[in-house]
Design an enzyme around this catalytic site. Structure first.
Site, PDB file in Angstrom:
ATOM      1  CG  ASP A 100      -0.062  -0.330   2.573  1.00  0.00           C
ATOM      2  OD1 ASP A 100       1.275  -0.102   2.585  1.00  0.00           O
ATOM      3  OD2 ASP A 100      -0.660  -0.860   3.398  1.00  0.00           O
ATOM      4  CD  GLU A 122       0.803  -6.600   3.063  1.00  0.00           C
ATOM      5  OE1 GLU A 122       1.475  -7.207   3.325  1.00  0.00           O
ATOM      6  OE2 GLU A 122       0.371  -5.293   3.002  1.00  0.00           O
ATOM      7  CD  GLU A 136       0.636   4.154   4.509  1.00  0.00           C
ATOM      8  OE1 GLU A 136      -0.258   4.921   5.348  1.00  0.00           O
ATOM      9  OE2 GLU A 136       1.911   4.685   4.678  1.00  0.00           O
ATOM     10  CG  HIS A 214       6.991   3.880   9.939  1.00  0.00           C
ATOM     11  ND1 HIS A 214       6.235   3.983   8.743  1.00  0.00           N
ATOM     12  CD2 HIS A 214       6.826   2.403  10.072  1.00  0.00           C
ATOM     13  CE1 HIS A 214       5.651   2.809   8.574  1.00  0.00           C
ATOM     14  NE2 HIS A 214       6.003   2.023   9.179  1.00  0.00           N
ATOM     15  NE  ARG A 216       3.853   9.573   4.297  1.00  0.00           N
ATOM     16  CZ  ARG A 216       4.791  10.274   3.923  1.00  0.00           C
ATOM     17  NH1 ARG A 216       4.500  11.773   3.794  1.00  0.00           N
ATOM     18  NH2 ARG A 216       5.811  10.216   3.224  1.00  0.00           N
ATOM     19  CG  HIS A 247      11.455   5.252   9.455  1.00  0.00           C
ATOM     20  ND1 HIS A 247      11.508   6.182   8.275  1.00  0.00           N
ATOM     21  CD2 HIS A 247      10.715   4.249   8.766  1.00  0.00           C
ATOM     22  CE1 HIS A 247      10.874   5.697   7.401  1.00  0.00           C
ATOM     23  NE2 HIS A 247      10.430   4.631   7.524  1.00  0.00           N
TER      24      HIS A 247
HETATM   25  C1  UD1 Z   1       7.134   4.520   3.535  1.00  0.00           C
HETATM   26  C2  UD1 Z   1       5.511   4.112   2.997  1.00  0.00           C
HETATM   27  C3  UD1 Z   1       4.746   3.519   4.160  1.00  0.00           C
HETATM   28  C4  UD1 Z   1       5.750   2.544   4.661  1.00  0.00           C
HETATM   29  C5  UD1 Z   1       7.032   2.835   5.029  1.00  0.00           C
HETATM   30  C6  UD1 Z   1       7.797   1.662   5.354  1.00  0.00           C
HETATM   31  C7  UD1 Z   1       4.317   5.950   1.334  1.00  0.00           C
HETATM   32  C8  UD1 Z   1       3.455   6.901   1.375  1.00  0.00           C
HETATM   33  N1  UD1 Z   1       4.729   5.766   2.859  1.00  0.00           N
HETATM   34  O1  UD1 Z   1       6.920   5.788   4.536  1.00  0.00           O
HETATM   35  O2  UD1 Z   1       3.495   3.052   3.631  1.00  0.00           O
HETATM   36  O3  UD1 Z   1       5.042   1.792   5.714  1.00  0.00           O
HETATM   37  O4  UD1 Z   1       7.720   3.607   3.836  1.00  0.00           O
HETATM   38  O5  UD1 Z   1       8.909   2.107   6.184  1.00  0.00           O
HETATM   39  O6  UD1 Z   1       4.514   5.066   0.549  1.00  0.00           O
HETATM   40  N2  UD1 Z   1      14.328   7.893   4.390  1.00  0.00           N
HETATM   41  C9  UD1 Z   1      15.643   8.046   4.162  1.00  0.00           C
HETATM   42  N3  UD1 Z   1      16.206   6.953   3.684  1.00  0.00           N
HETATM   43  C10 UD1 Z   1      15.648   5.680   3.467  1.00  0.00           C
HETATM   44  C11 UD1 Z   1      14.064   5.885   3.796  1.00  0.00           C
HETATM   45  C12 UD1 Z   1      13.623   7.095   3.888  1.00  0.00           C
HETATM   46  O7  UD1 Z   1      16.585   9.004   4.188  1.00  0.00           O
HETATM   47  O8  UD1 Z   1      16.073   4.811   3.304  1.00  0.00           O
HETATM   48  C13 UD1 Z   1      13.637   9.388   4.527  1.00  0.00           C
HETATM   49  C14 UD1 Z   1      13.768  10.456   3.504  1.00  0.00           C
HETATM   50  O9  UD1 Z   1      14.144  11.869   4.003  1.00  0.00           O
HETATM   51  C15 UD1 Z   1      12.444  10.298   2.880  1.00  0.00           C
HETATM   52  C16 UD1 Z   1      11.727  10.188   4.325  1.00  0.00           C
HETATM   53  O10 UD1 Z   1      12.433   9.240   4.957  1.00  0.00           O
HETATM   54  O11 UD1 Z   1      12.142  11.342   2.018  1.00  0.00           O
HETATM   55  C17 UD1 Z   1      10.227   9.575   3.996  1.00  0.00           C
HETATM   56  O12 UD1 Z   1      10.144   8.293   2.948  1.00  0.00           O
HETATM   57  P1  UD1 Z   1       8.713   8.034   2.528  1.00  0.00           P
HETATM   58  O13 UD1 Z   1       9.141   6.854   1.696  1.00  0.00           O
HETATM   59  O14 UD1 Z   1       8.167   9.240   1.787  1.00  0.00           O
HETATM   60  O15 UD1 Z   1       7.817   7.799   3.686  1.00  0.00           O
HETATM   61  P2  UD1 Z   1       7.996   6.715   5.006  1.00  0.00           P
HETATM   62  O16 UD1 Z   1       7.312   7.451   5.999  1.00  0.00           O
HETATM   63  O17 UD1 Z   1       9.419   5.998   5.094  1.00  0.00           O
HETATM   64  N1  UDP Z   2      12.247  -3.798   9.914  1.00  0.00           N
HETATM   65  C1  UDP Z   2      13.720  -3.880   9.787  1.00  0.00           C
HETATM   66  N2  UDP Z   2      14.390  -3.242  10.187  1.00  0.00           N
HETATM   67  C2  UDP Z   2      14.070  -2.203  11.193  1.00  0.00           C
HETATM   68  C3  UDP Z   2      12.603  -2.262  11.397  1.00  0.00           C
HETATM   69  C4  UDP Z   2      11.753  -3.045  10.658  1.00  0.00           C
HETATM   70  O1  UDP Z   2      14.160  -4.754   8.835  1.00  0.00           O
HETATM   71  O2  UDP Z   2      14.749  -1.545  11.831  1.00  0.00           O
HETATM   72  C5  UDP Z   2      11.555  -4.705   9.082  1.00  0.00           C
HETATM   73  C6  UDP Z   2      10.356  -5.685   9.772  1.00  0.00           C
HETATM   74  O3  UDP Z   2      10.818  -6.905  10.212  1.00  0.00           O
HETATM   75  C7  UDP Z   2       9.010  -5.746   8.915  1.00  0.00           C
HETATM   76  C8  UDP Z   2       9.537  -4.509   7.992  1.00  0.00           C
HETATM   77  O4  UDP Z   2      10.752  -4.024   8.279  1.00  0.00           O
HETATM   78  O5  UDP Z   2       9.282  -6.692   7.942  1.00  0.00           O
HETATM   79  C9  UDP Z   2       8.509  -3.336   8.394  1.00  0.00           C
HETATM   80  O6  UDP Z   2       8.914  -2.190   7.836  1.00  0.00           O
HETATM   81  P1  UDP Z   2       7.958  -0.756   8.240  1.00  0.00           P
HETATM   82  O7  UDP Z   2       7.758  -1.090   9.628  1.00  0.00           O
HETATM   83  O8  UDP Z   2       9.062   0.174   7.848  1.00  0.00           O
HETATM   84  O9  UDP Z   2       6.869  -0.822   7.297  1.00  0.00           O
HETATM   85  P2  UDP Z   2       5.165  -1.256   7.387  1.00  0.00           P
HETATM   86  O10 UDP Z   2       5.348  -2.714   7.508  1.00  0.00           O
HETATM   87  O11 UDP Z   2       4.723  -0.410   8.426  1.00  0.00           O
HETATM   88  O12 UDP Z   2       4.817  -0.909   5.998  1.00  0.00           O
END
Ligand code: UD1
Ligand code: UDP
Length: 384
Positions: A100, A122, A136, A214, A216, A247
């Site tokens: 999602d 999923e 999501e 994490h 939003r 995160h």
């Molecule tokens: C995203 C997904 C969320 C998912 C989550 C898993 C969307 C809208 N959100 O949220 O559904 O549950 O990932 O973790 O698709 N960043 C880094 N390095 C990384 C990853 C993120 O620096 O490896 C920082 C960056 O500043 C980036 C920000 O995190 O712009 C947000 O990343 P984004 O993918 O937009 O949203 P998440 O909150 O990570």
């Molecule tokens: N996870 C990971 N390292 C971390 C935290 C989570 O590998 O520090 C793994 C966790 O086991 C799960 C997935 O990341 O499989 C979940 O990711 P996240 O919570 O970022 O996203 P969501 O599942 O809420 O979309």
């Protein structure tokens, strides 16, 4: 049957998608009827590389979309354009998207615009509140709209889709690929835990609360309230260790560092590599998390999860007693965690012995479905 393998473009962009798509990509490698094009949008950067390295996956395509502090609209626009170009270049027969996220939603939309079959993995998770989780719940509904094959992890998810009018011919209960990934990883890490024992020597033999956050909808007040609760808990239970892989989202980093950095039994660490995180879950006494994936994985390890959200699209784990929704109110979080730390019966009641999200054979089932369904359609495509 076609005279060539089906070209299946598997799209992933974030940490959880990579974890859940990896078993499908790996399982496809031993088949001659499906050729995978692994497409990373790079919505995440560091957190994605950790996963692809662990599973040994080399993306065929890397769109490198992440920007620091990216907006939903900006990311969506870049993702649609880049995925459209990728489809024109690689000419897949069908597209697979997982979950999602923005990457998943965009993979569904470009499949639709290019008149290609979309396989949603999923599928059918719902909270019924379009604002929670945000965005999501919207993303997953868009994926459903354009999907030709809905791979629902559970009967509950399948029922959601049938209730919304999707044809039962297109909806199959497959389980969740996260359990395939978990089983493969946990076996390896239990056999060779040395590097994590060394890295986390401070928590050895101690009770431990593992934390992730994490979402939003929890940014701002929610995350600050959660951190205040963790602070109170760390002071109330000085012998308990609180391990928190933070995160990389700046909206999370900032309040967490500000409120929790100075406590000796709170360990703020970088996002853990997947095998490290699996090992940490296995070591944890309990888990405090708003993660979707963690709600699915933890029951397999017998670890209670207190879910810091108001609603969940994973009611199966709640019904099984393995997870409990508690929101982010500071007093409530302190009370619920304290209870599990002191009340042995309450703790034992949350250690279930079955996992509602599957038995670890989901990827093979999904590939069989794709092979059965899309082989004859591989010549049908149109560019938009
Ligand atoms: C995203 C997904 C969320 C998912 C989550 C898993 C969307 C809208 N959100 O949220 O559904 O549950 O990932 O973790 O698709 N960043 C880094 N390095 C990384 C990853 C993120 O620096 O490896 C920082 C960056 O500043 C980036 C920000 O995190 O712009 C947000 O990343 P984004 O993918 O937009 O949203 P998440 O909150 O990570
Ligand atoms: N996870 C990971 N390292 C971390 C935290 C989570 O590998 O520090 C793994 C966790 O086991 C799960 C997935 O990341 O499989 C979940 O990711 P996240 O919570 O970022 O996203 P969501 O599942 O809420 O979309």
């Amino acid at each position: 049957m076609t005279d060539r393998p089906i070209k299946l473009m598997c799209v992933f962009g974030t940490r959880p998608e990579a974890i859940k798509v990896a078993p499908i990509i790996l399982a496809a490698q031993s088949r001659s009827d499906i050729k995978v094009i692994a497409c990373s949008t790079g919505q995440h950067r560091e957190m994605l590389d950790q996963v692809t390295e662990h599973f040994g996956i080399r993306p065929d395509l890397e769109l490198k979309l992440m920007q620091p502090g990216q907006t939903l609209t900006g990311l969506t626009a870049r993702c649609l354009t880049s995925l459209g170009d990728a489809i024109d270049l690689h000419q897949p027969d069908c597209i697979l998207g997982q979950g999602d996220t923005t990457s998943a939603m965009c993979s569904g939309m470009v499949a639709f615009y290019h008149r290609l079959p979309f396989i949603h993995v999923e599928a059918g998770l719902r909270t019924t509140d379009i604002n929670s989780p945000f965005p999501e719940e919207f993303n997953r509904r868009v994926c459903s709209l354009v999907s030709g094959l809905h791979c629902a992890p559970t009967q509950t998810a399948a029922d959601n889709l049938l209730r919304e009018g999707y044809s039962e011919d297109d909806v199959t209960v497959t389980g969740n690929t996260v359990i395939d990934a978990l089983r493969w990883t946990v076996q390896k890490e239990r056999a060779e835990p040395h590097r994590w024992i060394e890295k986390h020597s401070k928590i050895a033999g101690k009770r431990m609360v593992l934390i992730t956050a994490h979402r939003r909808e929890n940014h701002g007040d929610g995350i600050r309230s959660l951190c205040s609760a963790i602070r109170q808990l760390a002071e109330k239970f000085p012998q308990v260790q609180f391990v928190y892989p933070v995160h990389l989202n700046p909206n999370i980093q900032q309040p967490v560092q500000e409120i929790l950095a100075d406590l000796s039994n709170v360990h703020l660490i970088a996002p853990a590599e997947y095998p490290e995180f699996v090992w940490l879950m296995d070591q944890a006494t309990l888990i405090l998390s708003d993660s979707g994936g963690v709600q699915e994985e933890a029951p397999s390890l017998g670890k209670p999860v207190l879910v810091t959200r108001e609603s969940t699209e994973r009611p199966e784990a709640v019904a099984a007693g393995a997870t409990k929704l508690i929101g982010t109110d500071c007093n409530r979080v302190v009370q619920e965690v304290s209870r599990l730390l002191v009340d042995k019966a309450a703790y034992a009641a949350m250690q279930v012995d079955t996992n509602p999200y599957g038995g670890g054979k989901t990827s093979a089932r999904i590939l069989d479905l794709i092979a059965e369904r899309f082989a004859v359609q591989s010549a049908t495509r149109a560019n938009v």
